[in-house]
Design a protein around this motif. Structure first.
Motif, PDB file in Angstrom:
ATOM      1  N   PRO A 199      55.524 102.067 -90.652  1.00 31.99           N
ATOM      2  CA  PRO A 199      54.120 102.035 -90.232  1.00 31.99           C
ATOM      3  C   PRO A 199      53.792 100.774 -89.441  1.00 31.99           C
ATOM      4  N   ALA A 200      52.889 100.898 -88.499  1.00 27.81           N
ATOM      5  CA  ALA A 200      52.400  99.725 -87.775  1.00 27.81           C
ATOM      6  C   ALA A 200      51.365  98.982 -88.611  1.00 27.81           C
ATOM      7  N   SER A 201      50.763  99.686 -89.566  1.00 30.52           N
ATOM      8  CA  SER A 201      49.734  99.144 -90.452  1.00 30.52           C
ATOM      9  C   SER A 201      49.729 100.042 -91.671  1.00 30.52           C
ATOM     10  N   LEU A 202      49.070  99.634 -92.737  1.00 25.02           N
ATOM     11  CA  LEU A 202      48.925 100.493 -93.911  1.00 25.02           C
ATOM     12  C   LEU A 202      47.551 101.152 -93.956  1.00 25.02           C
ATOM     13  N   ASP A 203      46.789 100.995 -92.894  1.00 23.24           N
ATOM     14  CA  ASP A 203      45.416 101.517 -92.847  1.00 23.24           C
ATOM     15  C   ASP A 203      45.343 102.727 -91.921  1.00 23.24           C
ATOM     16  N   PHE A 204      45.411 103.934 -92.491  1.00 20.19           N
ATOM     17  CA  PHE A 204      45.347 105.127 -91.632  1.00 20.19           C
ATOM     18  C   PHE A 204      43.918 105.493 -91.255  1.00 20.19           C
ATOM     19  N   GLN A 236      61.977 110.517 -64.585  1.00 13.88           N
ATOM     20  CA  GLN A 236      62.265 109.129 -64.937  1.00 13.88           C
ATOM     21  C   GLN A 236      62.016 108.944 -66.422  1.00 13.88           C
ATOM     22  N   ILE A 237      63.056 108.560 -67.146  1.00 13.26           N
ATOM     23  CA  ILE A 237      62.934 108.370 -68.594  1.00 13.26           C
ATOM     24  C   ILE A 237      62.659 106.909 -68.916  1.00 13.26           C
ATOM     25  N   ASP A 238      61.616 106.688 -69.722  1.00 15.14           N
ATOM     26  CA  ASP A 238      61.323 105.372 -70.288  1.00 15.14           C
ATOM     27  C   ASP A 238      61.458 105.469 -71.800  1.00 15.14           C
ATOM     28  N   GLN A 239      62.110 104.507 -72.408  1.00 13.40           N
ATOM     29  CA  GLN A 239      62.199 104.427 -73.863  1.00 13.40           C
ATOM     30  C   GLN A 239      61.144 103.451 -74.366  1.00 13.40           C
ATOM     31  N   LEU A 240      60.318 103.905 -75.306  1.00 11.78           N
ATOM     32  CA  LEU A 240      59.269 103.062 -75.884  1.00 11.78           C
ATOM     33  C   LEU A 240      59.522 102.891 -77.375  1.00 11.78           C
ATOM     34  N   GLU A 241      59.522 101.649 -77.837  1.00  7.86           N
ATOM     35  CA  GLU A 241      59.722 101.391 -79.253  1.00  7.86           C
ATOM     36  C   GLU A 241      58.660 102.133 -80.064  1.00  7.86           C
ATOM     37  N   PHE A 242      59.125 102.762 -81.160  1.00  9.99           N
ATOM     38  CA  PHE A 242      58.227 103.526 -82.025  1.00  9.99           C
ATOM     39  C   PHE A 242      58.118 102.819 -83.379  1.00  9.99           C
ATOM     40  N   PRO A 243      56.896 102.642 -83.921  1.00  9.70           N
ATOM     41  CA  PRO A 243      55.677 103.293 -83.460  1.00  9.70           C
ATOM     42  C   PRO A 243      54.838 102.501 -82.457  1.00  9.70           C
ATOM     43  N   ALA A 244      54.881 101.164 -82.510  1.00  9.35           N
ATOM     44  CA  ALA A 244      53.844 100.365 -81.842  1.00  9.35           C
ATOM     45  C   ALA A 244      53.716 100.648 -80.356  1.00  9.35           C
TER      46      ALA A 244
END
Length: 503
Positions: free
Chosen positions: A50-55, A386-394
Motif C-alpha cells: 500500500p502507498a498508505s493505510l488510509d483507503f 511505446q511502453i513505459d514502466q511505472l512503479e506500482f503503486p505510487a
C-alpha cells in the motif's frame, strides 16, 4: 418489510490484482490443532505494498486487501459465493418502498482503541464517506439521505431513492466502520473492530497485524500475521520449494506451476476471481475518441494467444466487465473476435495507421508480461506502441489513475461490481456515455429482474462501443502446504480475510 437474516460466514477473499504468499516455516510453533495459538504466526507475501493505510483518501486495492475484514469490519460482508451476509449488523429489514434499512447491531464489539462500537459510530462512518472521503468510490454513498441511531444497537439508513447497489457497496471499503475517536492517523495507525489490530509497518518490507484478543467474534487461529512484500514472483516460488514459506496465493508465475502440481507436499487450488485484466483506453485522447480506432484495437488482439503466452493459459476469456460470479454475466467474447484484416482496415479508415500510442504499465507481473504481447499484436495491425514502466503503486496511481496521463494501460480491476465505477467521465478511463449511465440508473432503481436486464445492457453497451478491451479474468490460483486450512476456492471480494486460516 422484507427481512434479511443469515449466519455470519467467515471467508478468505484475496484481491486478484495482488499476489499472496505465506507463512514462514520459522515464524511460529504449530500444535496442529485448529484452536488459536498464542505463539503461532503467519507470514504472507504480497506483490504490491500500500502507498498508505488510509483507503478513505488513497485509491488502490492493496489497502483494503490488507485491512478490510482484518482490522476493519463492516455492517455486512460477502461470502465466497457473493452473497451478502451479516457482520457488525446481526440482521436488517428493508421498508416496502425499498428506501429505508433498519439494522440490528451486535452489542459486544469494541474498537482497538477500547471504545465500544455503537450505532452512533455507524452514523459517523456513513456520514464521513460523504464529507471526508476523497476517493472516487465515495460516490456510492451519495444515495444516502440520512443515517440515524435509533438506539445503541439499532441503525436506520434512509435512501433518497431505491438502490440495489447501496447495500452491496456496504460490503466493500466504503462500508468500513470507524471509531469517532480513531480517525486522526488513518494513514499510519488504523483503528477498527476486526479480528486483528494494526501492529507496525516497515515501509518497503512488511506490515504486522496482531490478533485482537478482545474481538467480538470467533478468535482467529494465528496470533500474528506479517504481510511481507515481494516484487519477484520467481523468488516466491523458490521460497515455497525450499520451505521458507508455506503458501503462494494468486500465483504470479503460472508457467512455473508444474513444479508444484507433481509434488505431493502441496495442495493446488484453482478457482475464479472478479479481477478483470483490462486493456484500458483514455477515451479523452483525440485518437481514441474515434470508435473505429478502439474497435480496431479490440480486433487486433488475439486473446487466446495472449492468455497462452503471458499467463500460461490460466484464466478465463470474458469479453466484458462482468465476471461469471455476477448474476448478469454473459459471455461476450464473440462480440469482438480476433480479425487482423478488419483491424488494419478500421485504422486506415480512421487515418490512424502509424499513430503512436503510449502504453503505460504498472510493474506487476501480469501487466508487464501481457503488455509485450499487446504491443506486438497492435503493431502487426499498423499502430506503433511505446511502453513505459511505472512503479506500482505510487507512480502508476499518480500518473495513470489520478492524472490520466496515458493512452493505454493494463490493470486488473478487482473491486466487485465495478462496471459503473470504472467507466465514467471522472475516472481514469474518461468514458462519458449517457446511454451507459441510463442503463446503470435503471438497474439500480428497478427490481431484481430489471437489475439483471439493465446490467446486461450496460455490459453490452461497453463492448459495442469498445470502451476498453478485456484481456482475461484472473484465476484464483494458489499453492500451499497440505496442512494449511481455510484457503478459498474463489476470491471475489476486496479483502484478504485472514481469520479463517488455520493449521
Amino acid at each position: 418489510m422484507k427481512s434479511y437474516l443469515s449466519p455470519v460466514v467467515a471467508l478468505l477473499g484475496s484481491a486478484a490484482l495482488l499476489a499472496v504468499t505465506a507463512c514462514s516455516a520459522g515464524a511460529g510453533s504449530s500444535s496442529g490443532s485448529g484452536s488459536p495459538g498464542a505463539t503461532q504466526s503467519l507470514a504472507i507475501g504480497l506483490v504490491a505494498e500500500p502507498a498508505s493505510l488510509d483507503f478513505t483518501t488513497t485509491d488502490g486495492a492493496a489497502i483494503p486487501q490488507a485491512l478490510l475484514g482484518n482490522v476493519y469490519n463492516g455492517l455486512v460482508k460477502q461470502d465466497e459465493s457473493g452473497k451478502i451476509v451479516p457482520d457488525l449488523a446481526k440482521s436488517w429489514t428493508l421498508s416496502p418502498d425499498r428506501k429505508t434499512y433498519t439494522f440490528t447491531l451486535v452489542d459486544n464489539a469494541k474498537f482497538s482503541n477500547g471504545q465500544a462500537f455503537t450505532a452512533d459510530d455507524a452514523v459517523f462512518s456513513i456520514d464521513r464517506v460523504k464529507t471526508s472521503w476523497t476517493t472516487s468510490l465515495k460516490a456510492a454513498m451519495d444515495v444516502v439521505q440520512s443515517a440515524k441511531a435509533v438506539s445503541p444497537t439499532q441503525l436506520q439508513v434512509t435512501l433518497a431513492k431505491p438502490s440495489n447497489d447501496w447495500l452491496f457497496r456496504m460490503t466493500t471499503r466504503i462500508g468500513a466502520m470507524f471509531s469517532k475517536t480513531g480517525v486522526d492517523k488513518l494513514a499510519t495507525e488504523p483503528v477498527g473492530t476486526g479480528p486483528y489490530t494494526f501492529g507496525s509497518w516497515k515501509r518497503g518490507d512488511s506490515i504486522v497485524l496482531q490478533r485482537n484478543d478482545d474481538y467480538w467474534g470467533t478468535k482467529p487461529h494465528f496470533g500474528q500475521v506479517t504481510l511481507k512484500y515481494f516484487k519477484d514472483p520467481t523468488a516466491l516460488n523458490n521460497a515455497l520449494l525450499t520451505g521458507t514459506i508455506n503458501v503462494i496465493g494468486t500465483v504470479q508465475a503460472p508457467e512455473a506451476l508444474s513444479q508444484f502440481t507433481s509434488n505431493d507436499k502441496y495442495q493446488v487450488i484453482e478457482g475464479t476471481t472478479n479481477g478483470e485484466v483490462l486493456l484500458s483506453f483514455n477515451n479523452s485522447r483525440p485518437v481514441l475518441k474515434d470508435i473505429r480506432v478502439r474497435q480496431a484495437i479490440r480486433a487486433a488482439i488475439d486473446h487466446k494467444a495472449l492468455l497462452d503466452t503471458c499467463w500460461a493459459g490460466r484464466g478465463k476469456l470474458i469479453g466484458s466487465m462482468v465476471p461469471p460470479t455476477d448474476p448478469w454475466y454473459e459471455d461476450l467474447t464473440s462480440a469482438a473476435p480476433y480479425d487482423l484484416p478488419k483491424a488494419k482496415s478500421l485504422l486506415q479508415a480512421a487515418g490512424a495507421t502509424g499513430k503512436t500510442l503510449r502504453l503505460r504499465l504498472p510493474t506487476l507481473p501480469y501487466a508487464t508480461s501481457c503488455g509485450q504481447v499487446v504491443k506486438s499484436q497492435l503493431e502487426q495491425a499498423g499502430l506503433k506502441v511505446q511502453i513505459d514502466q511505472l512503479e506500482f503503486p505510487a507512480a502508476w496511481l499518480t500518473a495513470v489513475l489520478k492524472n490520466a496521463d496515458y493512452d493505454m494501460s493494463i490493470i486488473a480491476h478487482v473491486e466487485p461490481r465495478d462496471l459503473g465505477a470504472v467507466f465514467n467521465a471522472k475516472y481514469y478511463t474518461r468514458y462519458d456515455d449517457p446511454t451507459l449511465q441510463q442503463a446503470l440508473a435503471a438497474a439500480d432503481a428497478g427490481d431484481e429482474a430489471t437489475q439483471v436486464a439493465e446490467m446486461k445492457k450496460a455490459a453490452k453497451r461497453l463492448s459495442d462501443q469498445a470502451a476498453a478491451d478485456w484481456l482475461f479474468l484472473l484465476p484464483n490460483l494458489m499453492v500451499a502446504d497440505k496442512d494449511l486450512k481455510g484457503l478459498p476456492q474463489n476470491a471475489i471480494t476486496e479483502s484478504l480475510d485472514l481469520s479463517t486460516l488455520s493449521r
